[in-house]
Design a protein around this motif. Structure first.
Motif, PDB file in Angstrom:
ATOM      1  N   ALA A 127      67.709  69.124  39.666  1.00 43.04           N
ATOM      2  CA  ALA A 127      67.771  67.742  38.574  1.00 43.04           C
ATOM      3  C   ALA A 127      68.595  66.602  39.132  1.00 43.04           C
ATOM      4  O   ALA A 127      68.381  65.447  38.373  1.00 43.04           O
ATOM      5  CB  ALA A 127      68.675  68.264  37.281  1.00 43.04           C
ATOM      6  N   GLY A 128      69.421  66.676  40.182  1.00 46.14           N
ATOM      7  CA  GLY A 128      69.903  65.310  40.562  1.00 46.14           C
ATOM      8  C   GLY A 128      69.471  64.554  41.596  1.00 46.14           C
ATOM      9  O   GLY A 128      69.920  63.538  42.063  1.00 46.14           O
ATOM     10  N   TRP A 129      68.071  64.934  42.036  1.00 44.13           N
ATOM     11  CA  TRP A 129      67.360  64.200  42.991  1.00 44.13           C
ATOM     12  C   TRP A 129      66.838  62.998  42.410  1.00 44.13           C
ATOM     13  O   TRP A 129      66.192  62.843  41.322  1.00 44.13           O
ATOM     14  CB  TRP A 129      65.955  64.783  43.783  1.00 44.13           C
ATOM     15  CG  TRP A 129      66.241  66.059  44.658  1.00 44.13           C
ATOM     16  CD1 TRP A 129      66.766  67.379  44.356  1.00 44.13           C
ATOM     17  CD2 TRP A 129      66.797  65.639  45.830  1.00 44.13           C
ATOM     18  NE1 TRP A 129      66.903  67.850  45.622  1.00 44.13           N
ATOM     19  CE2 TRP A 129      66.994  66.964  46.603  1.00 44.13           C
ATOM     20  CE3 TRP A 129      66.879  64.672  46.695  1.00 44.13           C
ATOM     21  CZ2 TRP A 129      67.460  66.944  47.983  1.00 44.13           C
ATOM     22  CZ3 TRP A 129      67.209  64.606  48.034  1.00 44.13           C
ATOM     23  CH2 TRP A 129      67.617  65.898  48.570  1.00 44.13           C
ATOM     24  N   ALA A 130      67.193  61.838  42.952  1.00 38.61           N
ATOM     25  CA  ALA A 130      67.017  60.429  42.458  1.00 38.61           C
ATOM     26  C   ALA A 130      65.826  59.862  43.379  1.00 38.61           C
ATOM     27  O   ALA A 130      66.355  59.520  44.592  1.00 38.61           O
ATOM     28  CB  ALA A 130      68.053  59.540  42.222  1.00 38.61           C
ATOM     29  N   LEU A 131      64.633  60.138  43.062  1.00 35.12           N
ATOM     30  CA  LEU A 131      63.612  59.709  43.901  1.00 35.12           C
ATOM     31  C   LEU A 131      63.118  58.291  44.149  1.00 35.12           C
ATOM     32  O   LEU A 131      62.137  58.047  44.834  1.00 35.12           O
ATOM     33  CB  LEU A 131      62.221  60.742  43.767  1.00 35.12           C
ATOM     34  CG  LEU A 131      62.821  61.982  43.985  1.00 35.12           C
ATOM     35  CD1 LEU A 131      61.861  63.046  43.330  1.00 35.12           C
ATOM     36  CD2 LEU A 131      63.260  62.597  45.263  1.00 35.12           C
ATOM     37  N   LYS A 132      63.445  57.279  43.036  1.00 38.47           N
ATOM     38  CA  LYS A 132      62.783  56.096  42.909  1.00 38.47           C
ATOM     39  C   LYS A 132      62.786  55.281  44.389  1.00 38.47           C
ATOM     40  O   LYS A 132      61.949  54.851  44.761  1.00 38.47           O
ATOM     41  CB  LYS A 132      63.513  55.269  41.815  1.00 38.47           C
ATOM     42  CG  LYS A 132      62.987  53.929  41.583  1.00 38.47           C
ATOM     43  CD  LYS A 132      63.681  53.354  40.622  1.00 38.47           C
ATOM     44  CE  LYS A 132      63.456  51.803  40.267  1.00 38.47           C
ATOM     45  NZ  LYS A 132      64.310  51.195  39.504  1.00 38.47           N
ATOM     46  N   ASP A 133      63.977  55.110  44.866  1.00 38.52           N
ATOM     47  CA  ASP A 133      63.942  54.449  46.290  1.00 38.52           C
ATOM     48  C   ASP A 133      63.148  55.043  47.296  1.00 38.52           C
ATOM     49  O   ASP A 133      62.560  54.120  48.112  1.00 38.52           O
ATOM     50  CB  ASP A 133      65.507  54.276  46.655  1.00 38.52           C
ATOM     51  CG  ASP A 133      66.541  53.573  45.793  1.00 38.52           C
ATOM     52  OD1 ASP A 133      65.713  52.541  45.109  1.00 38.52           O
ATOM     53  OD2 ASP A 133      67.498  53.287  46.046  1.00 38.52           O
ATOM     54  N   PHE A 134      63.216  56.164  47.341  1.00 38.86           N
ATOM     55  CA  PHE A 134      62.104  56.986  48.443  1.00 38.86           C
ATOM     56  C   PHE A 134      60.768  56.514  48.116  1.00 38.86           C
ATOM     57  O   PHE A 134      59.918  56.207  48.959  1.00 38.86           O
ATOM     58  CB  PHE A 134      62.504  58.345  48.417  1.00 38.86           C
ATOM     59  CG  PHE A 134      61.478  59.096  49.672  1.00 38.86           C
ATOM     60  CD1 PHE A 134      61.724  58.789  50.950  1.00 38.86           C
ATOM     61  CD2 PHE A 134      60.490  59.947  48.978  1.00 38.86           C
ATOM     62  CE1 PHE A 134      60.939  59.540  51.720  1.00 38.86           C
ATOM     63  CE2 PHE A 134      59.674  60.417  49.853  1.00 38.86           C
ATOM     64  CZ  PHE A 134      59.680  60.276  51.280  1.00 38.86           C
ATOM     65  N   GLU A 135      60.379  56.752  47.060  1.00 37.48           N
ATOM     66  CA  GLU A 135      58.826  56.509  46.303  1.00 37.48           C
ATOM     67  C   GLU A 135      58.578  55.032  46.885  1.00 37.48           C
ATOM     68  O   GLU A 135      57.361  54.726  46.932  1.00 37.48           O
ATOM     69  CB  GLU A 135      58.808  56.850  44.988  1.00 37.48           C
ATOM     70  CG  GLU A 135      58.997  58.262  44.812  1.00 37.48           C
ATOM     71  CD  GLU A 135      58.791  58.712  43.345  1.00 37.48           C
ATOM     72  OE1 GLU A 135      58.282  59.885  43.166  1.00 37.48           O
ATOM     73  OE2 GLU A 135      59.370  58.101  42.230  1.00 37.48           O
ATOM     74  N   ALA A 136      59.511  54.076  46.683  1.00 37.39           N
ATOM     75  CA  ALA A 136      59.116  52.708  47.012  1.00 37.39           C
ATOM     76  C   ALA A 136      58.633  52.612  48.607  1.00 37.39           C
ATOM     77  O   ALA A 136      57.885  51.548  48.704  1.00 37.39           O
ATOM     78  CB  ALA A 136      60.424  51.873  46.925  1.00 37.39           C
TER      79      ALA A 136
ATOM     80  N   PRO B  92      52.664  60.977  50.319  1.00 37.97           N
ATOM     81  CA  PRO B  92      51.795  60.647  49.129  1.00 37.97           C
ATOM     82  C   PRO B  92      52.432  60.968  47.848  1.00 37.97           C
ATOM     83  O   PRO B  92      51.978  60.407  46.898  1.00 37.97           O
ATOM     84  CB  PRO B  92      50.639  60.737  49.640  1.00 37.97           C
ATOM     85  CG  PRO B  92      50.596  61.900  50.480  1.00 37.97           C
ATOM     86  CD  PRO B  92      51.966  61.766  51.462  1.00 37.97           C
ATOM     87  N   LYS B  93      52.974  61.996  47.826  1.00 34.00           N
ATOM     88  CA  LYS B  93      53.750  62.717  46.507  1.00 34.00           C
ATOM     89  C   LYS B  93      54.930  63.506  46.894  1.00 34.00           C
ATOM     90  O   LYS B  93      55.167  64.228  47.763  1.00 34.00           O
ATOM     91  CB  LYS B  93      52.580  63.687  46.051  1.00 34.00           C
ATOM     92  CG  LYS B  93      52.912  64.080  44.762  1.00 34.00           C
ATOM     93  CD  LYS B  93      51.771  64.996  44.130  1.00 34.00           C
ATOM     94  CE  LYS B  93      52.275  65.721  42.774  1.00 34.00           C
ATOM     95  NZ  LYS B  93      51.267  66.835  42.398  1.00 34.00           N
ATOM     96  N   VAL B  94      55.783  63.247  46.015  1.00 30.70           N
ATOM     97  CA  VAL B  94      57.092  64.068  45.960  1.00 30.70           C
ATOM     98  C   VAL B  94      57.378  64.418  44.848  1.00 30.70           C
ATOM     99  O   VAL B  94      57.356  63.286  43.813  1.00 30.70           O
ATOM    100  CB  VAL B  94      58.287  63.302  46.698  1.00 30.70           C
ATOM    101  CG1 VAL B  94      58.594  61.914  46.059  1.00 30.70           C
ATOM    102  CG2 VAL B  94      59.503  64.062  46.852  1.00 30.70           C
ATOM    103  N   TRP B  95      57.973  65.567  44.205  1.00 35.33           N
ATOM    104  CA  TRP B  95      58.065  65.993  42.993  1.00 35.33           C
ATOM    105  C   TRP B  95      59.075  67.062  42.859  1.00 35.33           C
ATOM    106  O   TRP B  95      59.240  67.787  43.763  1.00 35.33           O
ATOM    107  CB  TRP B  95      56.678  66.483  42.389  1.00 35.33           C
ATOM    108  CG  TRP B  95      56.119  67.873  42.761  1.00 35.33           C
ATOM    109  CD1 TRP B  95      56.422  68.912  42.106  1.00 35.33           C
ATOM    110  CD2 TRP B  95      55.135  67.868  43.922  1.00 35.33           C
ATOM    111  NE1 TRP B  95      55.449  69.750  42.743  1.00 35.33           N
ATOM    112  CE2 TRP B  95      54.806  69.094  43.770  1.00 35.33           C
ATOM    113  CE3 TRP B  95      55.009  67.013  45.135  1.00 35.33           C
ATOM    114  CZ2 TRP B  95      54.194  69.782  44.687  1.00 35.33           C
ATOM    115  CZ3 TRP B  95      53.961  67.538  46.026  1.00 35.33           C
ATOM    116  CH2 TRP B  95      53.753  68.749  45.912  1.00 35.33           C
ATOM    117  N   ILE B  96      59.505  67.251  41.775  1.00 31.99           N
ATOM    118  CA  ILE B  96      60.418  68.184  41.464  1.00 31.99           C
ATOM    119  C   ILE B  96      59.590  69.521  40.782  1.00 31.99           C
ATOM    120  O   ILE B  96      59.131  69.306  39.685  1.00 31.99           O
ATOM    121  CB  ILE B  96      61.661  67.757  40.589  1.00 31.99           C
ATOM    122  CG1 ILE B  96      62.525  66.947  41.384  1.00 31.99           C
ATOM    123  CG2 ILE B  96      62.509  69.006  40.022  1.00 31.99           C
ATOM    124  CD1 ILE B  96      63.756  66.229  40.679  1.00 31.99           C
TER     125      ILE B  96
END
Length: 144
Positions: free
Chosen positions: A64-73, A92-96
């Motif tokens: 739950a602690g993964w903040a993916l916004k910067d990586f997804e950019a 192309p896709k990263v998800w929890i």
């Protein structure tokens, strides 16, 4: 190897303490805790990048602690976290996957890059199996 892991853990704790006291940025940490899960018909590879389990240095990263916004950019696939070299592909896709408590991703290797294709082949032949994540811990508890 155990002595090296122990010393690296001590250095990380020192850096995290400096962050906690406001003396430094949160350090970038790396954990080799993932693996290739499957190869899709598209040629993309699906990886378990990290699992919510205790790793070999005794740490646990909560999914739950993964903040993916910067990586997804800028979702680039790097070899050995080496940002001095060009990416070997994209993510192309990263998800929890909350049910399995896993951070997962798809990887698409750059087909026009001979080195990237060499790496992809090593995963296909299971010469290489592991992957790792790099991250900045923003909250942590010293449970060691």
């Amino acid at each position: 190897m155990q002595v090296l892991d122990q010393r690296l853990g001590e250095i990380e704790l020192e850096e995290l303490d400096a962050y906690r006291r406001g003396l430094a940025e949160s350090p970038i940490l790396y954990r080799a805790a993932g693996h290739m899960d499957q190869i899709h018909k598209t040629g993309e590879m699906e990886f378990v990048a990290n699992e919510e389990t205790i790793d070999r240095v005794g740490d646990l990263i909560q999914v739950a602690g993964w903040a993916l916004k910067d990586f997804e950019a800028n979702p680039v696939l790097m070899f050995a976290h080496n940002y001095a070299q060009p990416p070997v592909g994209t993510v192309p896709k990263v998800w929890i996957d909350a049910e399995k408590k896993q951070l997962r991703n798809l990887a698409r290797f750059d087909e026009d890059d001979p080195f990237a294709m060499q790496l992809k082949g090593k995963y296909e032949r299971k010469v290489m199996r592991a992957v790792s994540v790099g991250f900045r811990p923003l909250e942590f508890d010293e449970g060691r």
